[in-house]
Motif scaffolding. Structure first.
Motif, PDB file in Angstrom:
ATOM      1  N   LEU A 104     -12.061  -0.050   5.169  1.00 23.13           N
ATOM      2  CA  LEU A 104     -11.307   1.211   5.096  1.00 23.13           C
ATOM      3  C   LEU A 104     -11.425   1.984   6.402  1.00 23.13           C
ATOM      4  O   LEU A 104     -12.414   1.841   7.127  1.00 23.13           O
ATOM      5  CB  LEU A 104     -11.855   2.107   3.978  1.00 23.13           C
ATOM      6  N   GLN A 179      -9.609  12.819   2.588  1.00 22.00           N
ATOM      7  CA  GLN A 179      -9.077  11.599   3.202  1.00 22.00           C
ATOM      8  C   GLN A 179      -7.561  11.633   3.202  1.00 22.00           C
ATOM      9  O   GLN A 179      -6.954  12.407   2.466  1.00 22.00           O
ATOM     10  CB  GLN A 179      -9.552  10.372   2.414  1.00 22.00           C
ATOM     11  N   ASN A 181      -6.026   8.665   2.623  1.00 20.27           N
ATOM     12  CA  ASN A 181      -5.653   7.505   1.814  1.00 20.27           C
ATOM     13  C   ASN A 181      -6.053   7.772   0.360  1.00 20.27           C
ATOM     14  O   ASN A 181      -6.463   8.874   0.006  1.00 20.27           O
ATOM     15  CB  ASN A 181      -6.290   6.227   2.365  1.00 20.27           C
ATOM     16  N   ASN A 182      -5.949   6.747  -0.467  1.00 19.87           N
ATOM     17  CA  ASN A 182      -6.201   6.902  -1.897  1.00 19.87           C
ATOM     18  C   ASN A 182      -7.678   7.032  -2.246  1.00 19.87           C
ATOM     19  O   ASN A 182      -8.010   7.346  -3.378  1.00 19.87           O
ATOM     20  CB  ASN A 182      -5.676   5.662  -2.626  1.00 19.87           C
ATOM     21  N   TYR A 212      -3.187   4.156   6.107  1.00 15.01           N
ATOM     22  CA  TYR A 212      -3.631   4.074   4.728  1.00 15.01           C
ATOM     23  C   TYR A 212      -4.389   2.776   4.530  1.00 15.01           C
ATOM     24  O   TYR A 212      -3.848   1.705   4.766  1.00 15.01           O
ATOM     25  CB  TYR A 212      -2.437   4.091   3.775  1.00 15.01           C
ATOM     26  N   SER A 213      -5.624   2.875   4.099  1.00 15.90           N
ATOM     27  CA  SER A 213      -6.373   1.671   3.824  1.00 15.90           C
ATOM     28  C   SER A 213      -5.854   1.076   2.532  1.00 15.90           C
ATOM     29  O   SER A 213      -5.429   1.782   1.636  1.00 15.90           O
ATOM     30  CB  SER A 213      -7.839   2.020   3.716  1.00 15.90           C
ATOM     31  N   SER A 214      -5.887  -0.234   2.458  1.00 15.62           N
ATOM     32  CA  SER A 214      -5.241  -0.887   1.326  1.00 15.62           C
ATOM     33  C   SER A 214      -5.928  -0.535   0.014  1.00 15.62           C
ATOM     34  O   SER A 214      -7.139  -0.593  -0.107  1.00 15.62           O
ATOM     35  CB  SER A 214      -5.235  -2.396   1.543  1.00 15.62           C
ATOM     36  N   SER A 215      -5.121  -0.141  -0.932  1.00 11.89           N
ATOM     37  CA  SER A 215      -5.637   0.245  -2.228  1.00 11.89           C
ATOM     38  C   SER A 215      -4.869  -0.533  -3.281  1.00 11.89           C
ATOM     39  O   SER A 215      -3.686  -0.802  -3.121  1.00 11.89           O
ATOM     40  CB  SER A 215      -5.419   1.747  -2.428  1.00 11.89           C
ATOM     41  N   GLU A 218      -1.755   1.425  -4.593  1.00 14.00           N
ATOM     42  CA  GLU A 218      -0.731   1.893  -3.650  1.00 14.00           C
ATOM     43  C   GLU A 218       0.550   2.289  -4.367  1.00 14.00           C
ATOM     44  O   GLU A 218       1.223   3.229  -3.986  1.00 14.00           O
ATOM     45  CB  GLU A 218      -0.387   0.799  -2.630  1.00 14.00           C
ATOM     46  N   LYS A 221       1.663   5.951  -5.363  1.00 14.99           N
ATOM     47  CA  LYS A 221       2.165   7.001  -4.484  1.00 14.99           C
ATOM     48  C   LYS A 221       3.567   7.346  -4.918  1.00 14.99           C
ATOM     49  O   LYS A 221       4.439   6.509  -4.938  1.00 14.99           O
ATOM     50  CB  LYS A 221       2.180   6.521  -3.045  1.00 14.99           C
ATOM     51  N   ARG A 255      -2.945  12.033  -3.715  1.00  8.23           N
ATOM     52  CA  ARG A 255      -3.529  12.264  -2.403  1.00  8.23           C
ATOM     53  C   ARG A 255      -3.447  13.724  -2.012  1.00  8.23           C
ATOM     54  O   ARG A 255      -3.809  14.096  -0.924  1.00  8.23           O
ATOM     55  CB  ARG A 255      -2.804  11.415  -1.357  1.00  8.23           C
TER      56      ARG A 255
END
Ligand code: ACO
Length: 396
Positions: A104, A179, A181-182, A212-215, A218, A221, A255
């Motif tokens: 992340l 953050q 991201n998620n 955005y770090s991979s979640s 995703e 959103k 977010r």
């Protein structure tokens, strides 16, 4: 949660740890061993059903936990079974906790980007009839020991309201580090990273940083945002008491509100990078006064020359000696040309404050000399309206 097969025999321990191989746990001596492929199929059924139940509980449109997802990721699933009661003699599943390491990019409390690979809480579910009985804590505690991590070292993938309360109650985790991201991280995250968080080189441009770090979440959103880098997070002096919550998906937090748009200067700069709107192109093509060349030619002229040659009053009482409809129409058109040209000028100068140049179109009939009484604020209002109309040409 019950199954048509013997869960109690399939999962001998109270808590079973499953990895991407979905290997059946060793059986207790003396128990009959079904074919290996059947056992694996049963395990996959359990994982799939748990994933569906969790998605339903979190109001997710699709499960984020399934056997196929487990097999294609290096996640670890802790499955808790009910060993006390044996409904229909086959046992039952209470819930599960899924974790995994993820690379992340997270912001620290100074909003610097850090590359980290923490253990993440990815999915967590306890059957509805058994929530608030301490089962979640039992599972979480077991996972912490097995993974040898402290609660504040974890990153949580879009935690639900219940999970936030759970973490607050059992582990005193409350203050989050905001953050973009998620993922939610808590105060103390950076103090105990093993290995320590790697700060990204300061020279690196923001475009190089994955925003955005991979979640796994995703798809949750829902808000439409301007593209990177227009969606940068605002600088916040103090972290909020609670992380942002969801508006549209019930249990899952979002977010946070859309970040305010970039200042006008940046907007203007970005607009210059966009191709002009077709209407603007048409107007520019038919209006020689709005052409940059024309404006450049007249830039040195004393201000207001054009205006002095064609005067009108916003109050209708034209000082004109010939107040006919044609001349009215011409004046209106001319005023819009001025406004548009002014907006063009503002755009081309990046809003540097230089006064726009007013230029009369060469083909226009010379109007009678009158006194111009249009106040500056009316003029500014039109310029602003023009800018707003241009904003609507943004591609997002
Ligand atoms: C990254 C993610 O996985 S986000 C998704 C998390 N999962 C969910 O939201 C699914 C629905 N919820 C659940 O499955 C469970 O409530 C869990 C997994 C969050 C917690 O498991 P439980 O067995 O209920 O937790 P446990 O009994 O150990 O602890 C109870 C505490 O959790 C919190 N909690 C649990 N349920 C609730 C609830 N309905 N409302 C508010 N807080 C709750 C509270 O702090 C509660 O303490 P309290 O009863 O004194 O208020």
């Amino acid at each position: 949660m019950e199954f048509p097969f013997d869960v109690d025999a399939l999962l001998p321990e109270r808590i079973t740890v499953l990895d991407q191989h979905l290997r059946p746990p060793a059986r207790r001596p003396g128990t009959t061993t079904p074919a290996r492929v059947d056992v694996q199929q049963q395990l996959m059924t359990i994982v799939d059903e748990l994933g569906k139940a969790s998605a339903k509980a979190q109001h997710l449109p699709v499960p984020i936990t399934s056997a196929s997802r487990m097999q294609s990721n290096r996640h670890v699933m802790y499955v808790l079974k009910d060993s006390s009661a044996r409904p229909a003699g086959k046992g039952a599943i209470i819930g599960f906790l899924k974790v995994g390491y993820k690379k992340l990019f997270v912001l620290d409390d100074r909003e610097a980007h850090n590359e980290v690979e923490p253990l993440c809480i990815l999915d967590f579910y306890i059957h509805e009839t058994l929530q608030r009985h301490g089962h979640g804590r039992e599972l979480f505690q077991y996972m912490l020991q097995k993974e040898r991590v402290e609660p504040h070292q974890l990153a949580i993938d879009r935690p639900s309201q219940k999970l936030l309360k759970f973490l607050n109650k059992h582990y005193n985790l409350e203050t989050t580090v905001p953050q973009v991201n998620n993922f939610v991280i808590f105060e103390g995250f950076f103090a105990h990273q093993h290995p320590p968080a790697r700060k990204l080189p300061p020279k690196r441009t923001e475009g190089d940083i994955k925003p955005y770090s991979s979640s796994d979440r995703e798809f949750l959103k829902v808000a439409v945002e301007p593209p990177w880098p227009l969606n940068r997070a605002p600088r916040r002096a103090t972290p909020p008491a609670h992380p942002p919550r969801s508006s549209s998906l019930g249990n899952s937090p979002e977010r946070g509100p859309l970040r305010p748009f970039v200042p006008e200067q940046e907007l203007l700069r970005s607009l210059r990078l966009c191709p002009p709107h077709p209407t603007a192109r048409l107007l520019l093509a038919t209006d020689p006064a709005a052409s940059p060349a024309q404006r450049r030619r007249t830039r040195g002229a004393p201000p207001g020359l054009g205006a002095q040659s064609r005067c009108y009053s916003r109050y209708g009482g034209l000082n004109s000696s010939s107040p006919n409809a044609d001349s009215q129409e011409w004046k209106q058109g001319e005023q819009e040309t001025e406004t548009r040209a002014a907006a063009e000028e503002t755009l081309s100068q990046d809003g540097c404050g230089e006064a726009p140049t007013h230029t009369a179109p060469p083909q226009a009939p010379a109007p009678p000399a009158q006194h111009c009484t249009v106040p500056a604020d009316v003029f500014n209002a039109r310029v602003i309206r023009n800018l707003q109309e241009r904003r609507s040409t943004r591609p997002w």
